[in-house]
Design a protein around this motif. Structure first.
Motif, mmCIF file in Angstrom:
data_model
loop_
_atom_site.group_PDB
_atom_site.id
_atom_site.type_symbol
_atom_site.label_atom_id
_atom_site.label_comp_id
_atom_site.label_asym_id
_atom_site.label_seq_id
_atom_site.Cartn_x
_atom_site.Cartn_y
_atom_site.Cartn_z
ATOM 1 N N LEU A 119 0.822 -1.211 0.000
ATOM 2 C CA LEU A 119 0.000 0.000 0.000
ATOM 3 C C LEU A 119 0.855 1.259 0.000
ATOM 4 O O LEU A 119 0.570 2.226 -0.723
ATOM 5 N N VAL A 122 2.333 1.933 -3.430
ATOM 6 C CA VAL A 122 1.364 2.589 -4.315
ATOM 7 C C VAL A 122 1.286 4.075 -3.993
ATOM 8 O O VAL A 122 1.295 4.931 -4.889
ATOM 9 N N ASN A 123 1.251 4.392 -2.698
ATOM 10 C CA ASN A 123 1.172 5.790 -2.272
ATOM 11 C C ASN A 123 2.384 6.577 -2.750
ATOM 12 O O ASN A 123 2.262 7.679 -3.295
ATOM 13 N N SER A 197 -5.014 4.922 -0.392
ATOM 14 C CA SER A 197 -3.846 4.076 -0.132
ATOM 15 C C SER A 197 -3.269 4.376 1.243
ATOM 16 O O SER A 197 -2.870 3.461 1.979
ATOM 17 N N TYR A 201 -3.457 1.939 4.417
ATOM 18 C CA TYR A 201 -2.175 1.662 5.069
ATOM 19 C C TYR A 201 -2.332 1.775 6.584
ATOM 20 O O TYR A 201 -1.889 0.906 7.342
#
Length: 342
Positions: A119, A122-123, A197, A201
């Motif tokens: 996650l 992705v962020n 995201s 998280y």
């Protein structure tokens, strides 16, 4: 932030569990301050650490610009690899390897941190892409929206109940997203991707709680991502698309320093969280997106037509309502304790 980190990093509304669930007021990789600190007086050192953490996350867009011509994929890959290098050195200096190895042997904690690593990757990727492609305003919007997403996840996933002022804030937030969608001519996917995201998280890291410290957590998360990141760097170099070894020593060391830029604010945040009341940490978190928004307007010269100002204004109104509710939490806690004592 990294802010996104941020570079978080478990970082977003700053209220107690019932007020702003999931990760409100926290930073990725850092155990949240406890609600018991709500009545404490903020310390000067705690404020300085907090301002340092969120200040670094706030100016990360400037740092990413220094990394050009590296693209977002290479930046994130380098950030992962060099963060692992820095964290292993930090664990050695702090003599904290035992705690990190204990967490690695815990299968449940390792699985949770693996999900968290995906996650946060992705962020980081979305944030780097946004900054390098003229969407820094939308990136800042994502971190403004994040507290609202954290509250939404608390309701949807943890089945937590909201108070009337929180419901009002959520409604205003939904209207803000609709106004911004109209202003952008499309759904503000960058902002929503960053907010969700980051919120997810925090939700995943909630299962780890305070069992894993910030440095150990970041070490494990980057270790999980490092094999893929290393392959990416090798492929980019082999195809002539990489810049790590082709743009001179200054560029190499700037990319290498991304590990420091990732870990240092997390350490600062951990120090702040131990010294500050929950409400203070929750309010300090807005420093990062405010700085990012200011940079987007004054340094990157990104456009802000009237409809975007309207959308941002509604987001800020929603955050104001959440903050008012958050600041009332200590008083409500005192009333509950007094009632219980009676």
């Amino acid at each position: 932030m990294a802010n996104e980190n941020s570079s978080s990093a478990q970082l977003a509304g700053g209220a107690a569990r019932s007020a702003a669930p999931v990760s409100a007021g926290t930073t990725p990789g850092v155990p949240a301050p406890t609600a018991s600190g709500a009545d404490e007086k903020p310390s000067t050192s705690g404020l300085l650490f907090g301002i340092g953490a969120y200040g670094i996350w706030g100016v990360l867009p400037l740092y990413f610009l220094l990394l050009e011509p590296a693209g977002p994929v290479e930046i994130v890959a380098a950030r992962v690899v060099f963060s692992l290098v820095f964290c292993t050195a930090l664990l050695t200096v702090m003599r904290s390897w035992r705690r990190a190895l204990t967490a690695m042997k815990d299968r449940r904690a390792l699985a949770t941190l693996t999900a968290a690593a995906l996650l946060i990757a992705v962020n980081w990727l979305v944030f780097a892409w946004a900054v390098l492609n003229g969407h820094a305003v939308e990136a800042a919007l994502g971190y403004f929206i994040n507290p609202l997403i954290s509250v939404l996840l608390g309701v949807a996933v943890l089945k937590e109940r909201l108070r009337p002022l929180q419901w009002t804030a959520m409604a205003v937030g939904v209207i803000a997203v609709l106004v911004l969608a109209f202003g952008y001519g499309t759904v503000p996917w960058v902002a929503l991707a960053l907010a969700f995201s980051f919120g997810l998280y925090g939700l995943v890291k909630k299962n780890v709680g305070g069992k894993v410290d910030a440095v150990s957590s970041l070490t494990i998360e980057t270790a999980v991502l490092t094999p893929v990141a290393a392959v990416v760097l090798v492929v980019l170099a082999a195809t002539g698309s990489g810049t790590l070894l082709t743009e001179g020593p200054a560029h190499f060391w700037l990319l290498a320093a991304s590990g420091i830029a990732t870990a240092v604010p997390l350490v600062f945040f951990g120090a702040a969280a131990r010294r500050l009341p929950l409400s203070t940490v929750g309010l300090l978190q807005y420093l990062a997106p405010i700085l990012q928004f200011t940079l987007a307007l004054l340094v990157f010269n990104e456009a802000m037509p009237a409809e975007r100002w309207a959308g941002f204004g509604l987001v800020w109104l929603a955050l104001l309502l959440l903050s008012i509710d958050m600041l009332g939490s200590p008083r409500r806690a005192r009333i509950r304790r007094a009632a219980a004592a009676v």
